[in-house]
Design an enzyme around this catalytic site. Structure first.
Site, PDB file in Angstrom:
ATOM      1  N   GLU A 131       0.756  -1.197  -0.091  1.00 26.36           N
ATOM      2  CA  GLU A 131       0.049   0.066  -0.004  1.00 26.36           C
ATOM      3  C   GLU A 131       0.963   1.258  -0.066  1.00 26.36           C
ATOM      4  O   GLU A 131       0.495   2.173  -0.871  1.00 26.36           O
ATOM      5  CB  GLU A 131      -0.575   0.109   1.267  1.00 26.36           C
ATOM      6  CG  GLU A 131      -1.976  -1.240   1.122  1.00 26.36           C
ATOM      7  CD  GLU A 131      -2.805  -1.268  -0.114  1.00 26.36           C
ATOM      8  OE1 GLU A 131      -3.036  -0.262  -0.695  1.00 26.36           O
ATOM      9  OE2 GLU A 131      -3.188  -2.512  -0.265  1.00 26.36           O
ATOM     10  N   GLU A 199      -0.833  -2.812  -9.789  1.00 26.37           N
ATOM     11  CA  GLU A 199      -0.688  -3.719  -8.711  1.00 26.37           C
ATOM     12  C   GLU A 199       0.534  -4.540  -8.882  1.00 26.37           C
ATOM     13  O   GLU A 199       1.197  -4.852  -7.945  1.00 26.37           O
ATOM     14  CB  GLU A 199      -2.069  -4.646  -8.995  1.00 26.37           C
ATOM     15  CG  GLU A 199      -3.337  -4.209  -8.765  1.00 26.37           C
ATOM     16  CD  GLU A 199      -3.173  -3.716  -7.166  1.00 26.37           C
ATOM     17  OE1 GLU A 199      -2.877  -4.211  -6.099  1.00 26.37           O
ATOM     18  OE2 GLU A 199      -3.847  -2.668  -6.850  1.00 26.37           O
TER      19      GLU A 199
END
Length: 277
Positions: A131, A199
């Site tokens: 994150e 991602e």
């Protein structure tokens, strides 16, 4: 450079939306689309982070209320050269996490209670590093804007027949119908491509930040497995791309997976394996 790329993509998506408005309703459609796009981008830039945190009932925590989580984030931010983000815990059992915020100073990282309960400290660290990699590369902002524009294009296509503009302003009816089918699909593909590539990049960032790709491999396998059996009631398609694992994993059919904003967990684990060598 990352910030420049983000703003360039935001501009491109906005121009695509304005062009589509013009194709549907001529000059008046372009003006309406410009005003709508400006309003959407303003909202997405300044308020989307708080809106999504509120949507998932995320509760702010500090060192006193979540000392273990705070220590992990503090260590990783120092390693990454980032300011400490605001921390939130979502009261849900599906293990998951996301980052939001428009820049380093306004970043927030939210994790579910399930993540903290079901993951080891090393796996939690790998997820947080993933994150924070999103934060470092401004992925939170572009993901939000891409989703907003994609949703707006789909809405514009649905109501295209009712927009103003005289006959001379409208393209050939067959072309317009084709555009109303193709444009939402194209916007979804853009959103999907942006999200999937980022991602993979965040996975690599996590592996390099922790120095242990196997931690994220283990975390992703667990996250994927639990997501298939534990739902996230508040999850919606507009924000699913923000999470480290698609919260709809358990509901995904083969056709839906083609348009998923996340690459397959198997592909992500395979790429992490390559970083070990």
């Amino acid at each position: 450079m990352e910030q420049l790329k983000t703003y360039a993509l935001m501009t491109g998506l906005t121009l695509l939306f304005i062009w589509f408005g013009g194709m549907i309703a001529g000059q008046s459609g372009m003006i309406i689309a410009l005003v709508v796009a400006a309003g959407m981008n303003f909202y997405a830039y300044y308020y989307s982070d708080q809106a999504v945190l509120k949507h998932y009932n995320a509760q702010p925590v500090d060192r006193a209320h979540a000392s273990g989580l705070y220590r992990i984030v503090e260590k990783l931010t120092q390693r990454a050269g980032l300011p400490m983000p605001a921390l939130y815990i979502i009261p849900e059992q599906q293990p998951n996490a996301f980052a939001t915020g428009r820049d380093y100073e306004h970043a927030a990282v939210a994790v579910t209670e399930g993540l903290l309960q079901l993951m080891s400290d090393e796996e939690v660290e790998a997820v947080i590093a993933h994150e924070l990699s999103h934060v470092k590369h401004y992925d939170m902002l572009i993901g939000t804007v891409a989703a907003t524009i994609a949703g707006a294009i789909a809405m514009l296509a649905q109501f295209g027949m009712f927009f103003g503009g005289g006959d001379r302003d409208r393209p050939n009816p067959i072309v317009m119908i084709a555009l109303m089918i193709i444009m939402p699909l194209a916007a979804s593909v853009i959103q999907m491509t942006v999200s999937r590539s980022r991602e993979f990049k965040a996975d690599e960032g996590s592996a390099r930040m922790t120095g242990h790709p196997e931690w994220l491999q283990s975390a992703l396998a667990k996250l994927d497995n639990y997501a298939k059996g534990i739902s996230l009631p508040e999850a919606d398609p507009q924000t699913a791309h923000m999470f480290i694992i698609n919260p709809f994993t358990g509901k995904d059919m083969s056709l839906r997976q083609l348009f998923s904003t996340h690459p397959t967990t198997e592909a992500r684990i395979e790429r992490l394996e390559a970083l070990k060598h």
